[in-house]
Design a protein around this motif. Sequence first.
Motif, short mmCIF file in Angstrom:
data_model
loop_
_atom_site.label_atom_id
_atom_site.label_comp_id
_atom_site.label_asym_id
_atom_site.label_seq_id
_atom_site.Cartn_x
_atom_site.Cartn_y
_atom_site.Cartn_z
N GLU A 1 -9.16 104.59 52.28
CA GLU A 1 -10.04 104.50 51.11
C GLU A 1 -11.39 103.90 51.49
O GLU A 1 -12.45 104.40 51.08
CB GLU A 1 -9.39 103.62 50.03
N ILE A 2 -11.34 102.83 52.27
CA ILE A 2 -12.59 102.17 52.69
C ILE A 2 -13.44 103.11 53.53
O ILE A 2 -14.65 103.26 53.31
CB ILE A 2 -12.27 100.89 53.49
N ASN A 3 -12.81 103.76 54.50
CA ASN A 3 -13.55 104.65 55.41
C ASN A 3 -14.12 105.87 54.70
O ASN A 3 -15.21 106.35 55.02
CB ASN A 3 -12.66 105.07 56.58
N GLU A 4 -13.39 106.37 53.71
CA GLU A 4 -13.88 107.52 52.95
C GLU A 4 -15.13 107.17 52.15
O GLU A 4 -15.96 108.04 51.85
CB GLU A 4 -12.79 108.02 52.00
N LYS A 5 -15.29 105.90 51.84
CA LYS A 5 -16.46 105.45 51.08
C LYS A 5 -17.57 104.95 52.01
O LYS A 5 -18.52 104.31 51.56
CB LYS A 5 -16.05 104.34 50.12
N GLY A 6 -17.43 105.23 53.31
CA GLY A 6 -18.47 104.84 54.25
C GLY A 6 -18.17 103.60 55.06
O GLY A 6 -18.99 103.15 55.85
N GLU B 1 -11.89 92.20 54.79
CA GLU B 1 -12.98 93.00 54.19
C GLU B 1 -14.09 92.08 53.68
O GLU B 1 -15.28 92.30 53.95
CB GLU B 1 -12.45 93.81 53.01
N LYS C 1 -16.84 101.73 60.26
CA LYS C 1 -15.50 102.22 59.97
C LYS C 1 -14.45 101.24 60.49
O LYS C 1 -14.70 100.50 61.46
CB LYS C 1 -15.28 103.60 60.61
N ASN D 1 -17.86 91.88 55.31
CA ASN D 1 -19.02 92.13 54.46
C ASN D 1 -20.01 90.96 54.52
O ASN D 1 -21.23 91.15 54.61
CB ASN D 1 -18.59 92.36 53.01
N ARG E 1 -5.18 101.81 52.37
CA ARG E 1 -6.37 101.05 51.98
C ARG E 1 -7.53 101.31 52.95
O ARG E 1 -8.68 101.49 52.52
CB ARG E 1 -6.04 99.54 51.94
#
Length: 397
Positions: A62-67, A324, A73, A328, A59
């Motif tokens: 996935e988050i880090n790949e989307k910025g 998360e 990060k 945010n 997971r």
Amino acid sequence: MFSKVFKKGVWLVALLALSLSSLLSGCASSKTIKIGFIAQMTGPDSYIGQAAKLALEDRIAEINEKGGIKGYKIELITYDSRSEVPDAVAAAKRLMDQDHVSAIIGPEWSGAAIPIASIADASKTPVIATTASNIKVTVDDNGNVHPFMFRVCFIDPYQGFAIADFAYKELGKRKAAFITDVSAAYSVGIQNYFEEHFTSLGGEVVAKEGYQANDQEFRAQISKVAESGADLLVVPTATYRDIALIAKQADALGLKIQYLGVDGWVADELLSMAGKELDGAYLSSGVTTESPEFKDYNAAFEKKHGMKATVYAYYALDALYAIEYAANAVLDQSPSADPGSEAFRLSLKSALETMKDVPAFTSKLTMEPDTHNPHNKPVVILQIKDGQWKIVKTYEP
């Protein structure tokens, strides 16, 4: 003379480079949200932590790949508790004092989570326990909530109530016996809550036998259960091995009785170890891998990792989803916040305790501000049938 000047110059350049590196490193770390994970990674209970760690890593990737989260990060720092309370407490202190994490996921059991609660409060670091269900994980002896301790599973009072209700009303049982791990707050708590509701309905507890963690001999307790005239044997253990040994030894002694268990039983290893002896047994859980909504995730997880996803992975993901959401919320208000700061952790804590209907992995999460328990988590009743888990019904609070 030249040599000394040269050496001094080299030393100054090196010092300057080190200072610059440290400065840049500090800048980089300020854009990193560190999350700790305390899990049982080795030993007999490693099945609890291993799948959960992989699920969290997937997971986070996935988050880090989307910025990342608003450009920040996520870094996961995992420590093995080895199923020992001192190790879990030491891991929590290290994550807070040395690693300066923004939040911690875990531990999985109440015996470790309860002492960590006061440490979390002192360091002002949010901790989200995954499957630690004793009421004292998030609330102290005086009924005051631990400000920085949270959980994503249901609590023991409701689990004890639900299985007692099921036993009396659905199974028609009237005489219950217990074999309980008296060294575990989780086990003793469920026994007490079950007994309170079962007797209020008109049932009777005719035998209460105890044992200590890691015991492997249960024949004396089983014999007393057989002599009690019980029509139901409740085993509120936190590990599948205990109930497996009890069922196999009871079968060898010729005891035929209806078994009733708890979420601590939930491990596929139980089915292979004592599925035959426990055929027809019922147990409670907050979630199950048998639910249709997890079918695709389970298939992808097993294909990627060569092992099955577990409910412990689901709970760990619920905790991560909560973090998360909170991160945010904090960064929406303070886009340049430093995740390593106390101010960030305080804001994170405030966001966690006021979350409402936040989509997580297993369900939507609403946190009760006065208890830091998730609101209205369901209890799923499962049955072991033909070596498989079967969903029987769901209790809604």
